[in-house]
Design a protein around this motif. Sequence first.
Motif, PDB file in Angstrom:
ATOM      1  N   ASP A  45       0.832  -1.213   0.000  1.00 25.00           N
ATOM      2  CA  ASP A  45       0.000   0.000   0.000  1.00 25.00           C
ATOM      3  C   ASP A  45       0.866   1.261   0.000  1.00 25.00           C
ATOM      4  OD1 ASP A  45      -2.259  -1.572   0.047  1.00 25.00           O
ATOM      5  OD2 ASP A  45      -2.839  -1.053   2.111  1.00 25.00           O
ATOM      6  N   ILE A  46       1.946   1.231   0.793  1.00 27.23           N
ATOM      7  CA  ILE A  46       2.863   2.376   0.836  1.00 27.23           C
ATOM      8  C   ILE A  46       3.492   2.578  -0.536  1.00 27.23           C
ATOM      9  CG2 ILE A  46       5.082   3.187   1.768  1.00 27.23           C
ATOM     10  CD1 ILE A  46       4.204   1.891   4.471  1.00 27.23           C
ATOM     11  N   GLY A  47       3.958   1.487  -1.155  1.00 27.07           N
ATOM     12  CA  GLY A  47       4.561   1.576  -2.486  1.00 27.07           C
ATOM     13  C   GLY A  47       3.602   2.130  -3.523  1.00 27.07           C
ATOM     14  N   LYS A  48       2.345   1.686  -3.466  1.00 28.60           N
ATOM     15  CA  LYS A  48       1.332   2.197  -4.405  1.00 28.60           C
ATOM     16  C   LYS A  48       1.095   3.685  -4.194  1.00 28.60           C
ATOM     17  CE  LYS A  48      -1.085  -2.185  -4.805  1.00 28.60           C
ATOM     18  NZ  LYS A  48      -2.221  -2.980  -4.342  1.00 28.60           N
ATOM     19  N   SER A  51       4.058   5.653  -5.568  1.00 25.52           N
ATOM     20  CA  SER A  51       4.128   5.699  -7.030  1.00 25.52           C
ATOM     21  C   SER A  51       3.073   6.641  -7.619  1.00 25.52           C
ATOM     22  CB  SER A  51       3.994   4.303  -7.620  1.00 25.52           C
ATOM     23  OG  SER A  51       2.700   3.806  -7.435  1.00 25.52           O
ATOM     24  N   VAL A  52       1.921   6.744  -6.985  1.00 25.62           N
ATOM     25  CA  VAL A  52       0.863   7.633  -7.477  1.00 25.62           C
ATOM     26  C   VAL A  52       1.228   9.096  -7.228  1.00 25.62           C
ATOM     27  CG1 VAL A  52      -1.531   8.386  -7.071  1.00 25.62           C
ATOM     28  CG2 VAL A  52      -1.002   5.956  -7.300  1.00 25.62           C
ATOM     29  N   TYR A  53       1.757   9.403  -6.028  1.00 28.84           N
ATOM     30  CA  TYR A  53       1.998  10.793  -5.642  1.00 28.84           C
ATOM     31  C   TYR A  53       3.451  11.227  -5.792  1.00 28.84           C
ATOM     32  CZ  TYR A  53      -2.751  10.555  -4.001  1.00 28.84           C
ATOM     33  OH  TYR A  53      -4.110  10.402  -3.936  1.00 28.84           O
ATOM     34  N   ASN A  54       4.346  10.305  -6.183  1.00 31.44           N
ATOM     35  CA  ASN A  54       5.744  10.615  -6.450  1.00 31.44           C
ATOM     36  C   ASN A  54       6.396  11.387  -5.301  1.00 31.44           C
ATOM     37  OD1 ASN A  54       8.044  10.402  -7.970  1.00 31.44           O
ATOM     38  ND2 ASN A  54       7.645  12.265  -9.160  1.00 31.44           N
ATOM     39  N   GLN A  55       6.227  10.873  -4.084  1.00 29.03           N
ATOM     40  CA  GLN A  55       6.813  11.479  -2.890  1.00 29.03           C
ATOM     41  C   GLN A  55       7.520  10.396  -2.094  1.00 29.03           C
ATOM     42  OE1 GLN A  55       3.428  13.214  -0.940  1.00 29.03           O
ATOM     43  NE2 GLN A  55       3.562  15.106  -2.120  1.00 29.03           N
ATOM     44  N   GLN A  59       6.508  11.968   3.557  1.00 28.20           N
ATOM     45  CA  GLN A  59       5.562  12.988   3.084  1.00 28.20           C
ATOM     46  C   GLN A  59       4.118  12.490   3.007  1.00 28.20           C
ATOM     47  OE1 GLN A  59       7.938  13.719  -0.504  1.00 28.20           O
ATOM     48  NE2 GLN A  59       8.056  15.875   0.120  1.00 28.20           N
ATOM     49  N   ILE A  60       3.892  11.226   3.305  1.00 31.85           N
ATOM     50  CA  ILE A  60       2.528  10.712   3.280  1.00 31.85           C
ATOM     51  C   ILE A  60       1.775  11.317   4.464  1.00 31.85           C
ATOM     52  CG2 ILE A  60       1.043   8.666   3.423  1.00 31.85           C
ATOM     53  CD1 ILE A  60       3.383   7.010   2.315  1.00 31.85           C
ATOM     54  N   TYR A  65      -1.369   7.497   5.892  1.00 30.17           N
ATOM     55  CA  TYR A  65      -0.318   6.586   6.342  1.00 30.17           C
ATOM     56  C   TYR A  65      -0.844   5.606   7.392  1.00 30.17           C
ATOM     57  CZ  TYR A  65       4.272   4.931   7.769  1.00 30.17           C
ATOM     58  OH  TYR A  65       5.350   4.138   8.048  1.00 30.17           O
ATOM     59  N   ASN A  66      -1.634   6.114   8.318  1.00 28.45           N
ATOM     60  CA  ASN A  66      -2.134   5.277   9.408  1.00 28.45           C
ATOM     61  C   ASN A  66      -3.109   4.205   8.939  1.00 28.45           C
ATOM     62  OD1 ASN A  66      -0.603   6.755  11.187  1.00 28.45           O
ATOM     63  ND2 ASN A  66      -2.268   8.105  11.760  1.00 28.45           N
ATOM     64  N   HIS A  67      -3.720   4.355   7.771  1.00 26.00           N
ATOM     65  CA  HIS A  67      -4.676   3.381   7.261  1.00 26.00           C
ATOM     66  C   HIS A  67      -4.064   2.367   6.298  1.00 26.00           C
ATOM     67  CE1 HIS A  67      -8.064   6.455   8.125  1.00 26.00           C
ATOM     68  NE2 HIS A  67      -7.773   5.738   9.180  1.00 26.00           N
ATOM     69  N   LEU A  68      -2.836   2.592   5.874  1.00 25.78           N
ATOM     70  CA  LEU A  68      -2.217   1.676   4.913  1.00 25.78           C
ATOM     71  C   LEU A  68      -2.017   0.301   5.545  1.00 25.78           C
ATOM     72  CD1 LEU A  68       0.351   4.176   3.343  1.00 25.78           C
ATOM     73  CD2 LEU A  68      -1.834   3.424   2.390  1.00 25.78           C
ATOM     74  N   GLY A  69      -2.500  -0.722   4.887  1.00 21.14           N
ATOM     75  CA  GLY A  69      -2.434  -2.085   5.401  1.00 21.14           C
ATOM     76  C   GLY A  69      -3.676  -2.490   6.175  1.00 21.14           C
ATOM     77  N   TYR A  70      -4.556  -1.538   6.407  1.00 23.47           N
ATOM     78  CA  TYR A  70      -5.791  -1.803   7.158  1.00 23.47           C
ATOM     79  C   TYR A  70      -6.991  -1.745   6.226  1.00 23.47           C
ATOM     80  CZ  TYR A  70      -3.015  -1.233  11.354  1.00 23.47           C
ATOM     81  OH  TYR A  70      -2.071  -1.391  12.323  1.00 23.47           O
ATOM     82  N   ARG A  71      -8.023  -2.488   6.570  1.00 24.74           N
ATOM     83  CA  ARG A  71      -9.268  -2.485   5.825  1.00 24.74           C
ATOM     84  C   ARG A  71     -10.414  -2.632   6.829  1.00 24.74           C
ATOM     85  NH1 ARG A  71      -5.467  -1.996   2.855  1.00 24.74           N
ATOM     86  NH2 ARG A  71      -5.166  -2.767   0.750  1.00 24.74           N
TER      87      ARG A  71
END
Length: 142
Positions: A45-48, A51-55, A59-60, A65-71
């Motif tokens: 999720d972090i990698g995606k 790649s979308v925001y080129n940062q 900088q997330i 950031y806190n929701h990446l990996g969670y559903r």
Amino acid sequence: MMNMLQKIDFSWRMESCSDPLFRYDEYGLKVSFMIFLGQEIRHSDIGKWLSVYNQNEQQIPDEHYNHLGYRIAEFSFSSFDSLYCTDRESGLASYTNAAGDPPCVYREVDEDDYILGYVFAGHDLFLSIKAQAYDIDIRSVS
């Protein structure tokens, strides 16, 4: 004889601070809670996002950031016989060997392994649903 709880193994785990939320409407009963899909999914999720925001990762924004990996896992019951909600400790007191488990989903069975329903034991809440079947949907947090 006492009914038993069988932990249901999923490829994800219920978030340790999560409690089940439930709602009932004309479509049936829905139970939802936050789940963690694992470090591999979090890194993906972090990698995606990068790649979308080129940062870079620093900088997330925190709310992303806190929701990446969670559903959110949502269990849907089109029909059920009963629903019972109480605090976790009181709910699990009727069963042996479950009180120390982290938040998770159980199948409640009788001595013949006949499914009586499902138990959602969260961080603080205990939710028991007497039903035979459910559908599950996994969706993003935001």
